[in-house]
Design an enzyme around this catalytic site. Structure first.
Site, PDB file in Angstrom:
ATOM      1  N   ASP A 110       6.043  -0.243  -3.396  1.00  0.00           N
ATOM      2  CA  ASP A 110       6.884  -1.238  -2.718  1.00  0.00           C
ATOM      3  C   ASP A 110       6.516  -1.422  -1.253  1.00  0.00           C
ATOM      4  OD1 ASP A 110       7.706   1.202  -1.827  1.00  0.00           O
ATOM      5  OD2 ASP A 110       9.798   0.981  -2.408  1.00  0.00           O
ATOM      6  N   LYS A 161      13.686  12.094   4.924  1.00  0.00           N
ATOM      7  CA  LYS A 161      14.974  11.489   5.278  1.00  0.00           C
ATOM      8  C   LYS A 161      15.938  12.428   6.017  1.00  0.00           C
ATOM      9  CE  LYS A 161      14.275   8.094   1.729  1.00  0.00           C
ATOM     10  NZ  LYS A 161      13.993   8.141   0.306  1.00  0.00           N
ATOM     11  N   ASP A 221       8.493  -1.757   3.877  1.00  0.00           N
ATOM     12  CA  ASP A 221       8.889  -1.386   2.515  1.00  0.00           C
ATOM     13  C   ASP A 221       9.839  -2.489   2.054  1.00  0.00           C
ATOM     14  OD1 ASP A 221      10.464  -0.420   0.377  1.00  0.00           O
ATOM     15  OD2 ASP A 221      10.335   1.640   1.047  1.00  0.00           O
TER      16      ASP A 221
HETATM   17  N1  GDD Z   1       6.473   6.712 -11.776  1.00  0.00           N
HETATM   18  C1  GDD Z   1       7.485   6.991 -10.968  1.00  0.00           C
HETATM   19  N2  GDD Z   1       8.387   7.936 -11.352  1.00  0.00           N
HETATM   20  N3  GDD Z   1       7.602   6.305  -9.809  1.00  0.00           N
HETATM   21  C2  GDD Z   1       8.637   6.613  -8.997  1.00  0.00           C
HETATM   22  C3  GDD Z   1       9.601   7.576  -9.329  1.00  0.00           C
HETATM   23  C4  GDD Z   1       9.463   8.274 -10.588  1.00  0.00           C
HETATM   24  O1  GDD Z   1      10.261   9.122 -10.966  1.00  0.00           O
HETATM   25  N4  GDD Z   1      10.521   7.622  -8.333  1.00  0.00           N
HETATM   26  C5  GDD Z   1      10.126   6.720  -7.397  1.00  0.00           C
HETATM   27  N5  GDD Z   1       8.989   6.104  -7.818  1.00  0.00           N
HETATM   28  C6  GDD Z   1       8.227   5.088  -7.095  1.00  0.00           C
HETATM   29  C7  GDD Z   1       9.048   3.877  -6.700  1.00  0.00           C
HETATM   30  O2  GDD Z   1       8.917   2.866  -7.689  1.00  0.00           O
HETATM   31  C8  GDD Z   1       8.388   3.459  -5.383  1.00  0.00           C
HETATM   32  O3  GDD Z   1       7.287   2.615  -5.606  1.00  0.00           O
HETATM   33  C9  GDD Z   1       7.869   4.768  -4.818  1.00  0.00           C
HETATM   34  O4  GDD Z   1       7.800   5.692  -5.902  1.00  0.00           O
HETATM   35  C10 GDD Z   1       8.759   5.337  -3.707  1.00  0.00           C
HETATM   36  O5  GDD Z   1      10.081   5.407  -4.172  1.00  0.00           O
HETATM   37  P1  GDD Z   1      11.290   4.769  -3.356  1.00  0.00           P
HETATM   38  O6  GDD Z   1      12.523   4.995  -4.135  1.00  0.00           O
HETATM   39  O7  GDD Z   1      10.966   3.391  -2.926  1.00  0.00           O
HETATM   40  O8  GDD Z   1      11.324   5.763  -2.107  1.00  0.00           O
HETATM   41  P2  GDD Z   1      11.772   5.462  -0.617  1.00  0.00           P
HETATM   42  O9  GDD Z   1      11.345   4.122  -0.174  1.00  0.00           O
HETATM   43  O10 GDD Z   1      13.220   5.799  -0.488  1.00  0.00           O
HETATM   44  O11 GDD Z   1      10.939   6.607   0.175  1.00  0.00           O
HETATM   45  C11 GDD Z   1       9.542   6.752  -0.022  1.00  0.00           C
HETATM   46  O12 GDD Z   1       8.820   5.738   0.674  1.00  0.00           O
HETATM   47  C12 GDD Z   1       8.950   5.786   2.116  1.00  0.00           C
HETATM   48  C13 GDD Z   1       8.094   4.659   2.670  1.00  0.00           C
HETATM   49  O13 GDD Z   1       8.584   3.439   2.195  1.00  0.00           O
HETATM   50  C14 GDD Z   1       9.100   8.146   0.468  1.00  0.00           C
HETATM   51  O14 GDD Z   1       7.739   8.317   0.074  1.00  0.00           O
HETATM   52  C15 GDD Z   1       9.235   8.272   1.989  1.00  0.00           C
HETATM   53  O15 GDD Z   1       8.694   9.516   2.419  1.00  0.00           O
HETATM   54  C16 GDD Z   1       8.486   7.132   2.670  1.00  0.00           C
HETATM   55  O16 GDD Z   1       8.672   7.205   4.079  1.00  0.00           O
HETATM   56 MG    MG Z   2      10.676   2.439  -1.121  1.00  0.00          MG
END
Ligand code: GDD
Ligand code: MG
Length: 370
Positions: A110, A161, A221
């Protein structure tokens, strides 16, 4: 860049923060100026010399496969690995370990960024550690992974976080990694593992370094409606240049309207119009409007600061400002759909209704797909 470079794209999340858009469309298939986000990401990978992408999916995977198939249209090989239950961001990588043959990129599915992947790979070669994490600086790091590193770039702490007051740095994990296969040895199999909360903190304490790669790139994001709108605004402003698509057909019939020049009557730039969009007499579109393929904007209706997906219909005299409308939404004549409102697939807004700001509207009956 050499051949046979691989990438894993994490696309298994449910995209809860983008509901109701993600009830019918998984987050990676949400369009950015008419093209599914993941297709743009894959084009970017292809552009950097990656010819095989492994999609770690779980939520609505059929929608992804239906659109992208085996990847031949994009000139790459796509492998789908579907999780029955989400395995977490590291569990998902462990789950695709059999496919990995060398150093590989990992992309959160994303993240929209101008990061130069080839330069990141070169940095990894130079440093020779376990992997490289792309970082960017943000004002409020509390919604992200905070990454602390020393002067040589070695990562010394990874805190996912933290409360804002406890954030140890303003440099955050930007969701692109280049990892050696050995990283997967550190991930236990068969259970949920978070790369941010478990694997990175563990590796940071180990003997072989992970390196930080901080850049000033454009980065966002798109996982929240306000950020999704902001991304489009930035694209229309030219702050992010979208990479050429691996499949140029995807742009046929579409128009970017950027300058002062009013190329089409009723359009106030900047705006983006998809294929076969119809504007009735007196309709205005823009500024900052993105209107998807086959959309219709009626007599004296207006669309601004908004993103409309394919097939949206805005009837006569209606006003859409600061909203996101999913596929085939119909806004009845004279209705107002305002600031921060998100309307899910196929929903109808009745004539003359003034929708309160920040509403979430789903079609009746509201069925959440899982
Ligand atoms: N296959 C798979 N399985 N993908 C997953 C899973 C899972 O269980 N959980 C999450 N994802 C994928 C989501 O689809 C997304 O593309 C990505 O992993 C990150 O998940 P998000 O839910 O969007 O996390 P976030 O935005 O709260 O936090 C993450 O991204 C930040 C940057 O945007 C973390 O990586 C943070 O450390 C980072 O700063
Ligand atoms: Mg995200």
């Amino acid at each position: 860049m050499e051949g046979c470079l691989q990438a894993v794209v994490l696309v298994g999340g449910e995209g809860t923060r983008l509901r109701p858009l993600t009830y019918g469309t998984p987050k990676p298939m949400v369009p950015i100026c008419g093209v599914p986000f993941l297709e743009r990401t894959l084009s970017r990978l292809k552009y950097a010399g990656v010819d095989e992408a492994i999609l770690a999916a779980g939520y609505l995977p059929a929608a992804i496969r239906h659109h992208l198939g085996d990847g031949s249209r994009l000139g790459m090989r796509l492998t789908y690995v579907i999780e029955d239950e989400p395995l977490g961001t590291a569990g998902a990588l462990k789950n695709v370990a059999d496919h990995i043959r060398g150093p590989f990129f990992v992309l959160n599915g994303d993240v929209l960024t101008s990061l130069d992947l080839s330069a990141m790979l070169a940095y990894h070669r130079e440093k020779g550690g376990l992997g490289v994490l792309h970082l960017i600086r943000v004002e409020d790091p509390s919604a992200f992974g905070c990454v602390v590193h020393d002067a040589d770039g070695r990562v010394t702490a990874f805190v996912e976080k933290p409360p804002r007051a406890e954030a140890p740095t303003d440099e955050i994990n930007a969701g692109t990694y280049l990892l050696e296969p050995a990283v997967l040895d550190a991930v236990p199999a068969g259970r949920i593992v978070s790369i941010e909360r478990e694997t990175f903190p563990q590796l940071v304490a180990g003997p072989i370094p992970l390196y930080a790669y901080t850049t000033e790139d454009y980065w966002i994001d798109i996982g929240r409606p306000e950020h999704y709108l902001q991304a489009h605004r930035d694209i229309l402003d030219g702050r992010l240049r979208l990479e050429p698509l691996a499949d140029p057909q995807a742009h046929r019939g579409r128009m970017w309207l950027r300058g002062d020049l009013d190329l089409q009557q009723g359009v106030q730039p900047p705006a983006y119009l998809g294929d076969d969009v119809e504007l009735a007499p007196g309709a205005t579109v823009g500024p900052y409007a993105v209107v998807g393929d086959h959309a219709r904007v009626g007599v004296e209706a207006s669309v601004s600061n908004s993103v409309l997906w394919a097939g949206a219909v805005v009837e006569a005299g209606a006003r859409v400002d600061g909203a996101i409308l999913a596929n085939n939404v119909r806004v009845g004549h004279g209705a107002n759909v305002l600031t921060g409102t998100v309307v899910g697939h196929d929903a109808q807004i009745e004539a003359d209704v003034v929708v309160p700001p920040h509403s979430r509207i789903v079609a009746e009956p509201a069925v959440a797909q899982t």
